[in-house]
Write an enzyme that holds these catalytic residues in place. Sequence first.
Site, PDB file in Angstrom:
ATOM      1  CB  SER A 237      -1.528  45.716  33.353  1.00  0.00           C
ATOM      2  OG  SER A 237      -1.724  46.157  32.024  1.00  0.00           O
ATOM      3  CE  LYS A 238       6.392  43.706  34.111  1.00  0.00           C
ATOM      4  NZ  LYS A 238       6.149  42.590  35.015  1.00  0.00           N
ATOM      5  NE  ARG A 239      -3.250  45.683  28.576  1.00  0.00           N
ATOM      6  CZ  ARG A 239      -4.279  46.526  28.642  1.00  0.00           C
ATOM      7  NH1 ARG A 239      -4.509  47.346  27.662  1.00  0.00           N
ATOM      8  NH2 ARG A 239      -5.080  46.548  29.702  1.00  0.00           N
TER       9      ARG A 239
END
Length: 458
Positions: A237-239
């Site tokens: 994910s973006k994280r």
Amino acid sequence: MKKVEDPVADTERSRSEHNRRIEDPEHSRKVRVRIAPSPTGVPHIGNTRTVLFNWLFARKNKGKFVVRIEDTDRQRLQEGSLEKILEILDFLGLSWDEGPNVGGDFGPYIQSERKDLYQKYAKDLTQKGFAYEDEGAIRLKVEKGKSWSWNDLIHGEISFKSDVIEDFVILKSDGFPTYHLGVVVDDHLMEITDVLRGDEWISSTPKHLMLYEALGWQPPKFAHLPVIVGPDKSKLSKRHGAKSILDYKEEGYLPQALINFMVLLGWSPPPEVARRNIGEKEKELFTLEELTKIFSIDRVNTTSPVFNIEKLNWFNKKYLQMLSLPDLIGKIKDFSSRAIRTDDRQLSQIVNLVRDRMTTLTDFDKYASIFFEKGSEKPPGKEKVENAQKALQSITNWNEKAITQTLDKWIQENNLSAGDFKNTLRLSVFADNTPPIYQSLAVLSKEETLKRIEAALK
Ligand code: GLU
């Protein structure tokens, strides 16, 4: 651009082409792969890895790489994403053989322009009893008690029982096809031989096989790429840094580093290449050109690759170091207005001094700033600074060699500690960390150096 408007003629041609391939497996297979992005946002790096694998597969097999846009989910369309998708390909140097023209004309390579075609096939399927109308939509009938399987190029045999699949919509009430119908019709008409896509599509594949059978078409081969996971093994994910290639571009990453990083997400080079007689890490450095020779689908792992941003950083640092000075300066200028304003000679000197510390192109400003303005560390006591001032004033030729000779002599004659003296120079002239101090001084003019010393005395 290849003509694909005439479904019937194309279907006939395609069928005989397929048959020829099947009858004559020795005949060099005319490989055609495609990417089929939906303009529902800017794809993140994981999706772009799929693009890269398709591209490499096409180039390795001397085949064709097709770009097709799947814009049938009208609710999720996002303005501007089409252009961004093409910008990503362009930045990475992944040219396509068929697809939208550079001018942005998508011709028949965008599904919204091909609605009639899908409607025609949906109607055919309904007339033949394979599909039926339901609340304005058309569904495919799923025959119970059957098993659908294929030999996945990556995972081997995969099969699904039809009992777990419900009759599914192929044409929506708005007249647009669903993904399933669109993808099957287009892959067939565009004569796609190998479908390389992410694992998340595996459960769609049995539906596609049903459609191929109902339409009387030979399905392509399928290869489902294991999904990339974050260091904590959860979905990327973006994280975890799963941004788009355009984000990385903006942060100063080079296309060759991104390519190298992406290809190793799930693929490994053949042993003879991996044993190249160089450093443990360097053996993983591959140019796009080299990859087109050594890439093969059978070296794609079946397990999920782990996304590790440190690895990307390492590649970027490496590729920055490998650039010629003029190339590097050119790229730095795209990121630093300060670099543009600096005269060429001084800029070359600065770049030479800081380039090994840079991880991305944006790091230039960070490491070069000391040559434009002082940092914030405090100067040492007045006496020390005055001593340094005298030493610097005595230098007649302002270049690295003369600076070194004069200051080393100064240290000796005045019985100074070299470390302490250099630290005084560093603090009073730069007030920050520097590359080797004599080299750093040589980049500044004598005038600027003395001005800074003057300021340190105040
Ligand atoms: N339109 C699908 C996507 O957005 C294509 C999936 C496929 O490759 O079949 O990725």
